[in-house]
Design a protein around this motif. Structure first.
Motif, mmCIF file in Angstrom:
data_model
loop_
_atom_site.group_PDB
_atom_site.id
_atom_site.type_symbol
_atom_site.label_atom_id
_atom_site.label_comp_id
_atom_site.label_asym_id
_atom_site.label_seq_id
_atom_site.Cartn_x
_atom_site.Cartn_y
_atom_site.Cartn_z
ATOM 1 N N GLU A 176 7.005 2.768 -8.863
ATOM 2 C CA GLU A 176 7.277 1.313 -9.102
ATOM 3 C C GLU A 176 6.639 0.900 -10.632
ATOM 4 O O GLU A 176 7.265 -0.135 -11.211
ATOM 5 C CB GLU A 176 6.102 0.479 -8.042
ATOM 6 C CG GLU A 176 6.871 0.738 -6.681
ATOM 7 C CD GLU A 176 6.780 -0.648 -6.250
ATOM 8 O OE1 GLU A 176 6.017 -1.520 -6.157
ATOM 9 O OE2 GLU A 176 7.905 -1.039 -5.350
ATOM 10 N N VAL A 203 -9.755 0.508 -6.145
ATOM 11 C CA VAL A 203 -10.503 1.486 -5.271
ATOM 12 C C VAL A 203 -11.789 1.525 -5.686
ATOM 13 O O VAL A 203 -11.995 1.874 -6.917
ATOM 14 C CB VAL A 203 -9.733 2.930 -5.183
ATOM 15 C CG1 VAL A 203 -10.641 3.627 -4.266
ATOM 16 C CG2 VAL A 203 -8.593 2.590 -4.142
ATOM 17 N N PRO A 254 2.089 2.462 -7.181
ATOM 18 C CA PRO A 254 2.854 3.672 -7.135
ATOM 19 C C PRO A 254 3.456 3.839 -8.469
ATOM 20 O O PRO A 254 4.095 3.149 -8.997
ATOM 21 C CB PRO A 254 3.928 3.497 -6.161
ATOM 22 C CG PRO A 254 3.309 2.390 -5.165
ATOM 23 C CD PRO A 254 2.437 1.465 -5.991
ATOM 24 N N ARG A 279 -5.539 -4.196 -3.140
ATOM 25 C CA ARG A 279 -4.477 -3.681 -4.202
ATOM 26 C C ARG A 279 -3.403 -4.844 -4.370
ATOM 27 O O ARG A 279 -3.186 -5.104 -5.754
ATOM 28 C CB ARG A 279 -3.589 -2.605 -3.339
ATOM 29 C CG ARG A 279 -2.461 -2.131 -4.135
ATOM 30 C CD ARG A 279 -1.748 -1.154 -3.351
ATOM 31 N NE ARG A 279 -0.652 -0.736 -3.698
ATOM 32 C CZ ARG A 279 0.558 -1.376 -3.635
ATOM 33 N NH1 ARG A 279 0.711 -2.415 -2.913
ATOM 34 N NH2 ARG A 279 1.724 -1.008 -3.970
ATOM 35 N N MET A 306 0.853 -1.217 -0.024
ATOM 36 C CA MET A 306 0.035 0.124 0.022
ATOM 37 C C MET A 306 0.882 1.264 -0.245
ATOM 38 O O MET A 306 1.992 1.118 0.393
ATOM 39 C CB MET A 306 -1.005 0.013 1.431
ATOM 40 C CG MET A 306 -2.146 0.633 1.169
ATOM 41 S SD MET A 306 -3.167 0.272 -0.350
ATOM 42 C CE MET A 306 -3.955 1.920 -0.450
ATOM 43 N N ALA A 307 0.280 2.116 -0.309
ATOM 44 C CA ALA A 307 1.189 3.342 -0.702
ATOM 45 C C ALA A 307 0.334 4.710 -0.613
ATOM 46 O O ALA A 307 -0.678 4.708 -0.685
ATOM 47 C CB ALA A 307 1.897 3.306 -2.005
ATOM 48 N N ASP A 308 1.196 5.795 -0.275
ATOM 49 C CA ASP A 308 0.467 7.125 -0.449
ATOM 50 C C ASP A 308 0.221 7.408 -1.945
ATOM 51 O O ASP A 308 1.437 7.677 -2.564
ATOM 52 C CB ASP A 308 1.304 8.148 0.269
ATOM 53 C CG ASP A 308 1.431 8.142 1.757
ATOM 54 O OD1 ASP A 308 0.332 7.792 2.110
ATOM 55 O OD2 ASP A 308 2.520 8.146 2.025
ATOM 56 N N LEU A 322 -18.597 5.655 1.518
ATOM 57 C CA LEU A 322 -18.116 4.245 1.875
ATOM 58 C C LEU A 322 -17.300 3.884 0.707
ATOM 59 O O LEU A 322 -17.583 3.969 -0.618
ATOM 60 C CB LEU A 322 -19.292 3.141 1.925
ATOM 61 C CG LEU A 322 -18.479 1.999 1.848
ATOM 62 C CD1 LEU A 322 -17.809 1.651 3.239
ATOM 63 C CD2 LEU A 322 -19.693 0.802 1.696
ATOM 64 N N VAL A 323 -15.833 3.944 0.702
ATOM 65 C CA VAL A 323 -14.888 3.699 -0.109
ATOM 66 C C VAL A 323 -14.299 2.669 0.044
ATOM 67 O O VAL A 323 -13.517 2.240 1.295
ATOM 68 C CB VAL A 323 -13.960 4.929 -0.407
ATOM 69 C CG1 VAL A 323 -12.891 4.673 -1.491
ATOM 70 C CG2 VAL A 323 -14.720 6.169 -1.041
ATOM 71 N N ARG A 324 -14.057 1.502 -0.532
ATOM 72 C CA ARG A 324 -13.227 0.385 -0.476
ATOM 73 C C ARG A 324 -11.866 0.436 -1.284
ATOM 74 O O ARG A 324 -11.604 0.698 -2.104
ATOM 75 C CB ARG A 324 -13.800 -1.021 -1.152
ATOM 76 C CG ARG A 324 -15.152 -1.220 -0.105
ATOM 77 C CD ARG A 324 -15.556 -2.504 -0.476
ATOM 78 N NE ARG A 324 -17.002 -2.859 0.349
ATOM 79 C CZ ARG A 324 -17.127 -3.083 1.294
ATOM 80 N NH1 ARG A 324 -16.148 -3.317 2.164
ATOM 81 N NH2 ARG A 324 -18.360 -2.977 1.974
ATOM 82 N N GLY A 325 -10.988 0.027 -0.480
ATOM 83 C CA GLY A 325 -9.442 0.008 -1.018
ATOM 84 C C GLY A 325 -8.765 -0.960 -0.139
ATOM 85 O O GLY A 325 -9.147 -1.990 0.186
ATOM 86 N N GLY A 326 -7.565 -0.527 0.291
ATOM 87 C CA GLY A 326 -6.762 -1.042 0.959
ATOM 88 C C GLY A 326 -5.646 -2.150 0.515
ATOM 89 O O GLY A 326 -5.732 -2.469 -0.514
ATOM 90 N N THR A 327 -4.964 -2.918 1.544
ATOM 91 C CA THR A 327 -3.711 -3.492 0.906
ATOM 92 C C THR A 327 -4.122 -4.837 0.373
ATOM 93 O O THR A 327 -3.761 -5.292 -0.739
ATOM 94 C CB THR A 327 -2.974 -3.942 2.313
ATOM 95 O OG1 THR A 327 -2.654 -2.824 3.112
ATOM 96 C CG2 THR A 327 -1.714 -4.725 1.906
ATOM 97 N N ARG A 372 -15.670 3.502 -4.779
ATOM 98 C CA ARG A 372 -16.585 4.339 -4.316
ATOM 99 C C ARG A 372 -17.986 3.668 -4.130
ATOM 100 O O ARG A 372 -18.671 4.059 -5.099
ATOM 101 C CB ARG A 372 -16.496 5.758 -4.648
ATOM 102 C CG ARG A 372 -17.216 6.784 -3.939
ATOM 103 C CD ARG A 372 -17.257 8.122 -4.363
ATOM 104 N NE ARG A 372 -15.913 8.759 -4.019
ATOM 105 C CZ ARG A 372 -15.899 9.504 -2.833
ATOM 106 N NH1 ARG A 372 -16.693 9.641 -1.887
ATOM 107 N NH2 ARG A 372 -14.426 9.885 -2.774
ATOM 108 N N HIS A 392 0.470 9.104 -5.144
ATOM 109 C CA HIS A 392 0.648 10.409 -5.583
ATOM 110 C C HIS A 392 0.361 10.331 -7.059
ATOM 111 O O HIS A 392 1.659 9.916 -7.758
ATOM 112 C CB HIS A 392 1.684 11.031 -5.000
ATOM 113 C CG HIS A 392 2.033 12.436 -5.490
ATOM 114 N ND1 HIS A 392 2.910 12.647 -6.804
ATOM 115 C CD2 HIS A 392 1.581 13.439 -5.015
ATOM 116 C CE1 HIS A 392 2.754 13.911 -6.814
ATOM 117 N NE2 HIS A 392 2.064 14.495 -5.787
#
Lengths: 587, 534, 294
Positions: free
Chosen positions: A85, A31, A82, A46, A1-3, A38-43, A33, A5
């Motif tokens: 990457e 991700v 990212p 991903r 997971m990452a910020d 309610l937004v789903r995402g996460g490690t 919405r 940008h």
């Protein structure tokens, strides 16, 4: 997971559509919405999508002719990778570019490796460029039987190989049309006899008998027969297949995988391409048996990006097999479920190394992993994985039907069965030949019509193999005999060079090949391959004693300290050529 | 469950630990009005309306109970008041909670099931829970969930309020609370007072003092006429800050001890230049996880600045009491002699063991990685069971109106800290300045573009600020940081409604409107300085 | 009453290093005993052998890319990387054979032929120990890139980069999870890059400086250090290093303040501290200049 940008560059409509086609055909974006609040995402979401990165990059490259900043951004948003990457992955592969090509045309890749080099690839390139084509000098394209090899990277249309449009794939198997040999073929028995685009034709030619037999024997029974058969891997490492399968079957974990390593990139090798193009169902059936034997429910066929015909034949065959219930849940009304997916490589020799292949398939840079742990316990997605070469797998069909003992009776004591050899260079009838282990090198060359001119040397085993002289024609082709002679059968490359060849450029190009194909991860290989090449460039491929001593030191460090086989063997062919005296002076 | 906390920016190194958990397969739910940078790491973000935390927590509780997922054995063994609690939360159906919070009922149910069925689970929160007029109710509503499921008092589970300063916990440890002596000993307990009096040599007044918010209340009523303010900048940080400044100005005596001439110091009668506690002085601090660690002087304080201990000692001397010139270590050893929680923490141990977590009652005790283990002891270690608390949804003190239709909430940015006294020195390439963040939808409705300077008006005042338009904000929510008071006086806007028990003001919920500026821009009519640009 | 689960303590999730089982092996003929799960490097340390490392750091996952720590294991065809290989009972490890010395020498020589190692003191020390001679290569290609000065916090000088992956790991899943940088390109052309080499302020970088802290060759440098070096006034021998606690939040990150001439010139964090594992955020790493009134 990452910020994550994402920069300001945006994708074009067509780039977005190209990415969406790949992403929506599978699990949707990382991700979502679901509601305004309610937004789903996460490690987990991903990481479960990361493996789509390579297919998405293929889609972008094909659509736009490059991986543009906007296209990359959009892909990264959809997959939550990212951008740095993804850029690192995109820049890893020969088939992707990250600068604007400035045109909308196809790009012609022309092979400049040994078989094509001695067929004057540079003249072909000059002619193409004079004709206004965009040419990319490519490492071996796996069409060594028909030099000079070309591969066309299509722009907004599928990639293609010009030779596929004029030559039937079965033409690469001269034995298939030779009554003296045709009846003895086992791995190639359906070439030219069954239609590779039709499942019913495959079944009519004995297809899917082995799977039925496998179900009867049970998983442990299949593994036992493969062990009895003494089948060794045909990708180059000659690892016992039965032991590998047993290890995967016994490994802890609910999720296991089968991976077919069809990333055939060893210069001089084209047998898997020919096998798949002519008998794709056999590979699929054998992979299914591998899944049954090891307890895997999912398989991937990772195939060279430069093999468009083999890829489409596999995809077509998988679709038909699935339709007919030979893939998917409850195969042939058994309780066993298994499915297969084809993944294209994107031009990286290193991805033929099994752990690099896993990384590539998972959407990372194709850098090898340190072993141990081994793939049998920590393979694809860190799960137990049986990874096999297509040729190896197809051997399993006869093993399951006839039993391991019958199979073991073929070949020599320590090298059971038959082997596909890729004959190219200065032989009269280049192509893939199937012979029993133990057949001599000279006999094999005779089968290919003999040498065109006076034989100077044979490259045995590929660029990672070595040069041998005419004095080795009596060498029986078996793992044990090769080992005793200090050579390797590798992936079955037998490339003949006649006395007219200037070996200086050949050795220099070999060194350049490894320089270009080193992944760069470990210092000995990343720098060693460059320093080796530089020495050969400085001396025009004719090293002095001092050069030879330095090359030897470089080789020793690469052999001893590199992470993977690429570094271990990057100097073998060059040094064997020098010590054979091919470049004049002999050390 | 990360609830009302943007730890990715406010507690970045804590978040590293959380990320390790995610990498190892932990799931994360984030409850926050904003889809923060922390929330983007979550498996699901639940974007509740500001100030509706209790409704959400109670609905989670109801769903857990009605699906029989509560830990009945633990409740029976270690808690009290369950029946009354269950009765109250029964009114918080998923539908009603969805109506109040704006979060889909199915997501609330999912959160409840995930929390209740996890082997270990933690609730982590920060000021999103506590900067409300009903802060304590908010906190106990989360505590209820832990009691309901047994996710407390054992390794891997727990309730984790993340502290915002390196020694806010230490301040409490040392008795910097109106009703506590060091080591959280009650000032109303005569035995405790006696122990301190024996060492200190003078009587300790039994009457609790005032916390910060009550001090301002007392200034309003003119009961409090002198303030000695150490290392705090209320003239920038208080909610409804104009009012606070007026009260400070009105004092008979204001003494400020700080490392800079802050806006509060500018109002002072006397200023004591102090040293930087973590770089120019020796001592200890206590972190969020109750870990006591050493700070040390690395550089000498500049000019006439002095160590806080020295200033206080000198002040005492001028008042006629000579405390000598104690070192930080001598004071610490005195504290250890009086506070059982800290007794085992010698300087040597703090040094060699990388800090120690209290309680650490003797020198052989390894320290305590978590609290409340007694809840699982057969006899509760002789304590009373932990009570469920009955709390009801109240909503923000300031409701939205036609005149002030937008909700303003405040928080931190990664590269800045509080009123910017310290972090302002970072030459940060990622600083975006003091913006008012607007949802894309609201910006479109108001005809406002990203980067445009607008006037932000609350019932208390108005400021001009540039706008940042974000997809991650729900409709009707606006956000700003408070790091640049010299540029934008954000706390002109915030509401000083406060919680009577914690003393915390409702920084998290003001009502505002956003106005386009007439062109060309004219000076604001109230307190606005230059539009901040960062 | 026994109606509830007992409360497991922290021992329940330990690393296992505390388990009683030890592994016996031989290093250079000496018997050593190390806990299960230790690496060969740990065993070498236990045997008192000084092993050169470059891409290894105690707070990062070993990537075993540099290969300078290779040792010889009896029965292994190739040398093995000591930093990542787990010990097995009965291993016979040799750290000073001709093969080991040769590979270490060549790795150090290879790096010295292509990269500016002038500020990599450890590497230079080892290069001397193993007799590396980078001058014997004909026309070696060297890395030649401009120093990237894009902000006031740190600089990137990739002429000094040995591609050890540490910065990528610290930026990525070993600590920061920002992934602003990655290895791009392949082989000798591989470089540490942001996407399309955009400037750091335009990238995902959040200026935690954790990449700088793990860089072994000074390819990444705090701007304070860079400026002092430019002024020929970087004097690490005169530095004092004082450990304290960051003031910017309640997490309790330990800081090491590096002070020259009564001025903080650099901030690091101890890699072995349980709170930070050596990693900080922008505030802790760079938020100190106010101490000096700046």
């Amino acid at each position: 997971m990452a910020d994550l940008h994402i920069g300001p560059a945006t994708a074009t409509e067509t780039e977005r559509a190209a990415v969406d086609r790949v992403v929506s055909a599978t699990m949707g974006p990382a991700v979502v919405r679901e509601a305004e609040r309610l937004v789903r995402g996460g490690t987990e979401r991903r990481s479960r999508r990361r493996h789509l990165l390579l297919p998405v990059l293929h889609a972008l490259q094909n659509q736009a002719g490059w991986i543009s900043p906007g296209g990359l951004n959009y892909a990264c948003e959809q997959l939550q990778v990212p951008p740095a990457e993804a850029y690192g992955v995109a820049t890893f592969y020969e088939m992707f570019r990250v600068d604007d090509p400035g045109h909308d045309d196809d790009v012609v890749h022309v092979c400049v490796d040994a078989a094509c080099q001695i067929a004057d690839a540079e003249a072909v390139i000059a002619a193409l460029e004079a004709g206004g084509e965009h040419v990319h000098r490519s490492p071996c394209l796996g069409q060594c039987e028909r030099p000079v090899a070309r591969f066309v990277q299509g722009r907004a249309k599928p990639d293609s190989v010009p030779a596929d449009e004029v030559v039937a794939p079965s033409a690469a198997v001269p034995q298939a049309t030779d009554p003296a040999h045709a009846m003895s073929l086992r791995l190639l028995r359906r070439v030219g006899r069954a239609d590779p685009t039709r499942l019913d034709s495959y079944i009519g030619a004995g297809g899917y008998k082995a799977l039925t037999e496998a179900f009867r024997r049970g998983p442990a029974g299949v593994v036992a027969e493969v062990e009895t058969a003494g089948l060794m891997g045909r990708g180059g490492a000659a690892f016992p297949t039965g032991f590998k399968w047993k290890s995967v079957a016994e490994a802890a974990g609910d999720q296991k995988y089968v991976v077919v390593n069809a990333d055939e990139s060893e210069p001089g090798t084209f047998k898997d391409r020919v096998l798949i193009e002519n008998d794709p169902f056999a590979v699929i059936e054998a992979a299914t048996i591998a899944g049954f034997a090891t307890g895997a429910d999912t398989g991937y066929i990772y195939i060279r990006g430069e093999y468009p015909l083999a890829t489409s034949r596999l995809e077509g065959a998988i679709a038909q097999a699935r339709e007919a219930g030979f893939l998917g849940d409850r195969i042939a009304r058994s309780s066993f479920g298994f499915d297969l997916e084809v993944r294209r490589g994107a031009g990286a020799y290193i991805c033929g190394e099994e752990t690099a292949l896993f990384n590539s398939l998972e959407g990372f840079r194709g850098e090898p992993r340190q072993k141990p742990p081994f793939p049998t316990t920590n393979g694809l997605f860190d799960c137990p994985t049986a990874i096999n070469n297509p040729e190896t797998l197809v051997n399993v069909l006869d093993i399951v039907i006839d039993g391991g003992a019958a199979y073991a009776a073929l070949g020599t004591e320590k090298s059971a069965g038959t082997k596909l050899f890729c004959l190219s260079g200065h032989v009269k009838r280049p192509g893939v030949y199937e012979v029993e282990f133990g057949t001599t090198l000279g006999r094999l060359i005779d089968m290919a019509g003999g040498v065109d001119g006076e034989l100077a040397a044979i490259m045995l085993g590929g660029a990672a193999g070595s040069f041998v002289g005419p004095d080795m024609l009596d060498l029986p082709l078996s793992f044990e005999a090769a080992r005793n002679a200090g050579v390797s059968l590798g992936s079955g490359v037998v490339m003949a060079f006649n006395a007219g060849v200037d070996f200086g450029p050949v050795l220099t190009r070999l060194a350049e090949f490894f320089r270009n194909e080193s992944c760069g991860q470990c210092v000995p290989c990343r720098v060693g391959t460059v320093r080796q090449h530089e020495v050969l460039v400085v001396c025009n491929g004719r090293p002095t004693d001092e050069h030879v001593a330095l090359l030897e030191e470089i080789d020793l460090a690469m052999k001893d300290a590199s992470i993977c086989g690429l570094g271990h063997t990057a100097a073998t062919a060059v040094r064997s050529g020098i010590s054979l005296g091919l470049t004049g002076g002999q050390s | 469950m990360l609830w009302g906390s943007n730890a990715r920016e406010a507690h970045p190194i804590f978040f590293h630990h959380l990320l390790k958990g995610l990498d190892n397969g932990a799931r994360m739910y984030c409850v926050d009005p904003r889809r923060t940078s922390s929330a983007k790491f979550a498996d699901a973000w639940l974007g509740l309306n500001v100030g509706t935390d209790i409704a959400l927590a109670n609905a989670v509780a109801r769903h857990i109970i009605s699906n029989d997922l509560h830990n009945k054995a633990f409740i029976e063994h270690a808690t009290s008041g369950f029946d009354a609690f269950a009765e109250v939360v029964d009114a918080y159906t998923l539908d009603r909670a969805a109506e109040i919070t704006g979060v889909p009922g199915s997501a609330i149910a999912e959160l409840a099931e995930a929390y209740a069925t996890a082997e270990t689970a933690q609730i982590l929160w920060t000021l999103g829970i506590t900067e409300h007029h009903n802060a304590v109710d908010n906190v106990v509503s989360l505590c209820n969930l832990a009691l309901l499921t047994g996710h407390v008092g054992r390794w891997g589970s727990g309730l984790v309020p993340l502290r915002g300063q390196n020694n806010v916990q230490g301040g409490g440890d040392m008795g910097a609370l109106p009703d506590k002596l060091p080591g959280f000993q009650d000032i109303t307990d005569p035995d405790a007072r006696a122990r301190f009096e024996a060492v200190w040599g003078f009587p300790v007044p039994p009457k609790p003092g005032l916390h910060l918010t009550l001090m301002f209340e007392a200034m309003k009523t003119k009961d409090l006429r002198a303030i000695y303010c150490i290392g705090e900048n209320p003239a920038d940080s208080e909610a409804d800050v104009e009012h606070a400044r007026a009260l400070l100005r009105d004092l008979d005596l204001l003494v400020v001890q700080d490392i800079f001439l802050t806006r509060t110091a500018e109002l002072a009668d006397v200023v004591f230049p102090a040293s930087v506690a973590w770089a120019e002085a020796d001592g200890t601090v206590t972190s969020s996880e109750r870990r006591v660690q050493r700070v040390r002087a690395a550089v000498p304080p500049p000019g006439e600045a002095r160590d806080d201990i020295e200033i206080i000692g000198e002040l005492a001397r001028r008042m006629g009491v000579d405390w000598g010139n104690p070192t930080a270590r001598e004071l610490w050893d005195e504290l250890r002699s009086l506070s059982p929680l800290h007794r085992g923490m010698t300087y040597e141990r703090l040094e060699s063991e990388g800090g120690l977590q209290w309680p650490c009652p003797d020198e052989n005790h390894p320290g305590s990685p978590f609290l409340h283990g007694w809840l699982w002891a057969d006899d509760l270690e002789g304590r009373d069971p932990a009570p469920f608390s009955v709390v009801e949804h109240a909503g923000p003190a300031e409701e939205l109106t036609d005149e002030f239709p937008l909700r303003l909430t405040t928080g931190r940015a990664l590269d800045s800290y509080n009123t910017g006294v310290q972090s302002g020195s970072i030459d940060s390439p990622i600083r975006y300045g003091n913006t008012i963040d607007l949802a894309t939808t609201d910006a479109a409705r108001l005809g406002i573009e990203d980067g445009e300077t607008v006037r932000v008006v609350s019932p208390r005042g108005s400021v001009e600020m540039p706008v940042r338009v974000l997809d991650d904000l729900p409709d009707g929510l606006t956000f700003t940081t408070f790091h640049f008071p010299e540029l934008v006086d954000v706390n002109v806007l915030t509401n000083d409604a406060w919680d009577k028990r914690s003393g915390t003001a409702e920084f998290k919920a003001a009502s505002i409107r956003v106005e386009k500026l007439a062109e060309p821009s004219i000076d604001s009519d109230t307190t606005t300085s230059e539009p901040g640009s960062g | 009453m026994t109606t509830t689960d007992s409360a497991p303590g922290p021992g329940g999730v330990g690393t296992g290093a505390g388990s009683e089982t030890a592994v016996e092996l031989t290093v250079d003929g000496r018997s050593v005993s190390v806990p299960v799960g230790s690496t060969v490097l740990d065993a070498c340390d236990a045997a008192g052998v000084d092993t050169p490392t470059l891409c290894y750091a105690e707070n990062l996952t070993p990537v075993n890319a540099c290969r300078v720590c290779v040792v010889e294991q009896d029965g292994s065809r190739t040398l093995i990387p000591s930093c990542s290989r787990r010990v097995e009972g009965g291993m016979d490890i040799k750290t000073d054979t001709e093969r080991v010395r040769h590979s270490r020498k060549m790795v150090l020589e290879f790096l010295a032929t292509g990269v500016d190692l002038s500020q990599a003191d450890d590497l230079n020390r080892w290069a001397e120990r193993y007799g590396a001679d980078p001058d014997r290569y004909p026309a070696p290609q060297v890395i030649d890139e401009p120093v990237r000065i894009q902000d006031e916090l740190y600089i990137r000088d990739y002429d000094k980069c040995v591609l050890c992956y540490k910065c990528v790991e610290a930026c990525g899943d070993d600590a920061q999870h920002t992934f602003a940088i990655a290895v791009a390109g392949r082989g000798f052309d591989a470089r540490i890059r942001t996407e399309f080499d955009v400037s750091l302020p335009d990238s995902a970088c959040v200026y935690c400086g954790n990449c700088v802290a793990v860089c072994p060759t000074n390819a990444l440098q705090f701007k304070t250090e860079f400026d002092l070096r430019q002024a020929d006034n970087w004097r690490p021998g005169d530095h004092t290093v004082t450990r304290t606690v960051c003031s910017y939040c309640g997490v309790g990150c330990n800081l090491e303040l590096h002070v020259q001439d009564e001025t903080i010139v650099k901030v690091t964090s101890p890699a072995d501290h349980s709170v930070t594992s050596g990693h900080l955020c922008i505030k802790g790493r760079f938020g100190w200049s106010y101490v000096h009134g700046r």
